[in-house]
Design an enzyme around this catalytic site. Structure first.
Site, short mmCIF file in Angstrom:
data_model
loop_
_atom_site.label_atom_id
_atom_site.label_comp_id
_atom_site.label_asym_id
_atom_site.label_seq_id
_atom_site.Cartn_x
_atom_site.Cartn_y
_atom_site.Cartn_z
N MET A 109 0.82 -1.13 0.05
CA MET A 109 0.02 0.02 -0.03
C MET A 109 0.65 1.18 0.11
O MET A 109 1.73 1.54 0.73
CB MET A 109 -0.84 -0.08 1.24
CG MET A 109 -1.92 -1.28 1.41
SD MET A 109 -2.86 -1.12 2.78
CE MET A 109 -1.63 -1.69 4.01
N ILE A 167 2.08 -5.21 8.21
CA ILE A 167 3.41 -4.65 8.46
C ILE A 167 3.71 -3.09 8.20
O ILE A 167 3.22 -2.66 7.15
CB ILE A 167 4.27 -5.53 7.48
CG1 ILE A 167 4.35 -6.82 7.27
CG2 ILE A 167 5.79 -5.08 7.57
CD1 ILE A 167 4.94 -7.69 6.25
N GLY A 197 1.30 4.30 4.74
CA GLY A 197 2.30 3.35 3.81
C GLY A 197 2.48 2.21 4.54
O GLY A 197 3.14 2.14 5.89
N SER A 198 2.35 0.95 4.00
CA SER A 198 2.64 -0.35 4.57
C SER A 198 2.23 -1.49 3.52
O SER A 198 2.36 -1.24 2.51
CB SER A 198 1.67 -0.30 5.64
OG SER A 198 0.35 0.12 5.40
N ARG A 199 2.07 -2.66 4.12
CA ARG A 199 1.99 -3.82 3.42
C ARG A 199 1.01 -5.02 4.23
O ARG A 199 1.20 -4.65 5.38
CB ARG A 199 3.40 -4.42 3.08
CG ARG A 199 3.47 -5.64 2.47
CD ARG A 199 4.93 -6.10 1.98
NE ARG A 199 5.17 -7.26 2.50
CZ ARG A 199 6.53 -7.83 2.68
NH1 ARG A 199 7.38 -6.89 2.22
NH2 ARG A 199 6.76 -9.07 2.81
#
Length: 240
Positions: A109, A167, A197-199
């Site tokens: 993301m 994450i 912002g991440s995953r």
């Protein structure tokens, strides 16, 4: 005079713009707004920069409704973003489900994606494990090991366990948990979010192939990642 929407298309455009804002975002929006007012007292250009940042903050915390496929056995994407990588790796050790390699689908993301995360299947959230860590770029493979993360394990009514992990990334500094152990979630139901912002990684059970390709765009609560009852081989993608 009341404003009339000229067409159904106009109504849809308004619905896409005026989406709900997640409650976790309002304190940040207020902070951005106060800073913007302060910037205007210093210099008008700084104030307008603050306005842009405040609008972005509002946009970041949007929480639109999604239409989730309801067929039993479907694994739905928990995150908006891009399928960055599909590979065989051991699952997070903190979930206690063994170390045999599983197919991991990683959805990255960026700061413009919706960051509200949704349950990939219907079932019970049987285990969560928070791991403090660093803040490497979430697109890096080492982020799954070294970064701050929240690992989750759901069990369907058929006893199938689905592991997935939030994450934190380079800019993200907080994983917000909205669901606790023991709660029952429907597929597509909100279970958390990650700020800035991440995953999110999803680990598919043995024998289940992904129905998405690397580089494909996903929508949380809508895009089908895999089918527990499916027999289709892993899909290949082609840029056109």
């Amino acid at each position: 005079m009341p404003i009339r929407v000229p067409s159904l298309l106009g109504a849809k455009v308004i619905d896409r713009i005026l989406v709900p804002i997640h409650r976790a975002g309002w304190p940040f929006i207020a902070i951005f707004a106060v800073i913007t007012l302060f910037f205007f007292t210093l210099a008008t250009p700084l104030g307008w920069l603050g306005v842009l940042l405040t609008v972005w903050c509002v946009y970041f915390f949007r929480d639109p409704a999604r239409v989730t496929p309801q067929r039993k056995g479907l694994i739905i994407s928990p995150a908006d973003g891009v399928v960055q990588r599909i590979q065989k790796v051991p699952p997070p050790p903190e979930l206690g489900i063994g170390d045999a390699p599983m197919t991991r689908v990683s959805v990255f993301m960026n700061v413009f994606n919706v960051h509200v995360n949704r349950a990939p299947v219907e079932g019970e959230l049987v285990r969560t494990a928070y791991h403090e860590g660093k803040f490497f770029n979430a697109s890096l493979d080492k982020a799954s090991i070294h970064n701050e993360r929240l690992s989750l394990l759901m069990r369907t009514d058929d006893g199938v366990e689905i592991a997935f992990v939030q994450i934190a990334g380079l800019v993200a500094r907080r994983i917000v948990r909205l669901a606790q152990d023991g709660v029952r979630l429907k597929a597509g139901e909100r279970f958390g979010l990650i700020r800035f912002g991440s995953r999110v990684d999803v680990y598919l059970p043995e024998g289940v192939e992904p129905l998405v390709c690397e580089g494909q765009v996903t929508l949380a609560g809508e895009t089908v990642l895999a089918d527990l009852a499916g027999t289709e081989p892993a899909r290949l993608g082609e840029v056109r």
